[in-house]
Design an enzyme around this catalytic site. Structure first.
Site, PDB file in Angstrom:
ATOM      1  N   HIS A  65       1.049  -1.472   0.292  1.00 25.48           N
ATOM      2  CA  HIS A  65      -0.006  -0.234   0.008  1.00 25.48           C
ATOM      3  C   HIS A  65       1.137   1.702   0.054  1.00 25.48           C
ATOM      4  O   HIS A  65       0.254   2.371   0.319  1.00 25.48           O
ATOM      5  CB  HIS A  65      -1.228  -0.232   1.023  1.00 25.48           C
ATOM      6  CG  HIS A  65      -1.502  -1.241   1.612  1.00 25.48           C
ATOM      7  ND1 HIS A  65      -1.608  -2.223   1.640  1.00 25.48           N
ATOM      8  CD2 HIS A  65      -2.702  -1.835   0.628  1.00 25.48           C
ATOM      9  CE1 HIS A  65      -2.410  -3.464   1.782  1.00 25.48           C
ATOM     10  NE2 HIS A  65      -3.449  -2.847   0.881  1.00 25.48           N
ATOM     11  N   HIS A  85      -5.516  -0.231  -2.775  1.00 23.37           N
ATOM     12  CA  HIS A  85      -6.489  -0.115  -3.520  1.00 23.37           C
ATOM     13  C   HIS A  85      -6.220   1.172  -4.665  1.00 23.37           C
ATOM     14  O   HIS A  85      -5.744   2.367  -3.947  1.00 23.37           O
ATOM     15  CB  HIS A  85      -7.322  -0.185  -3.301  1.00 23.37           C
ATOM     16  CG  HIS A  85      -8.733   0.830  -2.164  1.00 23.37           C
ATOM     17  ND1 HIS A  85      -7.824   1.069  -1.051  1.00 23.37           N
ATOM     18  CD2 HIS A  85      -9.285   2.078  -2.647  1.00 23.37           C
ATOM     19  CE1 HIS A  85      -8.414   2.703  -0.440  1.00 23.37           C
ATOM     20  NE2 HIS A  85      -9.278   2.653  -2.225  1.00 23.37           N
ATOM     21  N   GLY A 119     -11.565  -1.684  -7.813  1.00 27.73           N
ATOM     22  CA  GLY A 119     -11.513  -0.764  -8.441  1.00 27.73           C
ATOM     23  C   GLY A 119     -11.837  -1.295  -9.929  1.00 27.73           C
ATOM     24  O   GLY A 119     -11.829   0.331 -10.399  1.00 27.73           O
ATOM     25  N   MET A 139     -11.991  -8.330  -8.715  1.00 27.44           N
ATOM     26  CA  MET A 139     -12.576  -9.283  -7.735  1.00 27.44           C
ATOM     27  C   MET A 139     -14.549  -8.771  -7.835  1.00 27.44           C
ATOM     28  O   MET A 139     -15.060  -9.137  -8.251  1.00 27.44           O
ATOM     29  CB  MET A 139     -12.818  -8.718  -5.693  1.00 27.44           C
ATOM     30  CG  MET A 139     -13.252  -9.938  -5.295  1.00 27.44           C
ATOM     31  SD  MET A 139     -12.675  -9.686  -3.709  1.00 27.44           S
ATOM     32  CE  MET A 139     -12.754  -8.564  -2.739  1.00 27.44           C
ATOM     33  N   SER A 140     -15.019  -7.103  -7.752  1.00 26.77           N
ATOM     34  CA  SER A 140     -16.193  -7.003  -7.215  1.00 26.77           C
ATOM     35  C   SER A 140     -16.649  -6.672  -8.430  1.00 26.77           C
ATOM     36  O   SER A 140     -17.757  -7.750  -8.189  1.00 26.77           O
ATOM     37  CB  SER A 140     -16.481  -5.878  -6.537  1.00 26.77           C
ATOM     38  OG  SER A 140     -16.054  -5.559  -5.037  1.00 26.77           O
TER      39      SER A 140
END
Length: 145
Positions: A65, A85, A119, A139-140
């Protein structure tokens, strides 16, 4: 371990590499050559009595990160990192995204492949790739009905 074994069989059937996440003993028991760890877990293991466990994995990855995280992961022996992210994501609604400049900085400093996460969807993959990512993780977006 049972679920991981089932996933490994599915991956084998379709000729896809399986990278198990977090559970070192499960990966070791099942003979999975690929492991992904949260950075804190990797560093704990790397500096602990069981650090030789890490040498048995062909692919070893960590989630990073910051640029400092990325360098620590590389020094610990990672063969790739996931950086994120990058964009706004439902998985981390309360945290602002780190952005494309963050990804570009990580990609410039790393000698190992960097995969963008967070995202990612078909309309922004090109931005991650143009920033130097070796690939993306979704993923989402893939779980939408």
């Amino acid at each position: 371990t049972v679920l991981a074994e089932q996933v490994m069989k599915i991956c084998e059937t379709y000729g896809v590499s399986c990278i198990l996440h977090k559970y070192v003993q499960a990966a070791q028991t099942l003979g999975c050559p690929n492991l992904h760890l949260p950075l804190a877990d990797l560093l704990k293991l790397c500096h602990g009595e069981e650090k030789e466990l890490l040498y048995q994995f062909r692919q070893l990855g960590a989630s990073v990160h910051s640029a400092e995280d990325a360098l620590l992961a590389e020094q610990a022996g990672c063969t790739y990192v996931t950086a994120g992210h990058v964009f706004q994501t439902d998985c981390k609604k309360d945290l602002p995204p780190r952005g494309i400049d963050f990804l570009r900085q990580i990609c410039k400093t790393m000698a190992v492949p960097v995969f963008a996460i967070g995202g990612i969807h078909p309309d922004n993959i090109h931005m991650a790739m143009e920033a130097g990512a070796s690939g993306v993780c979704m993923m989402s977006e893939l779980m939408r009905v």
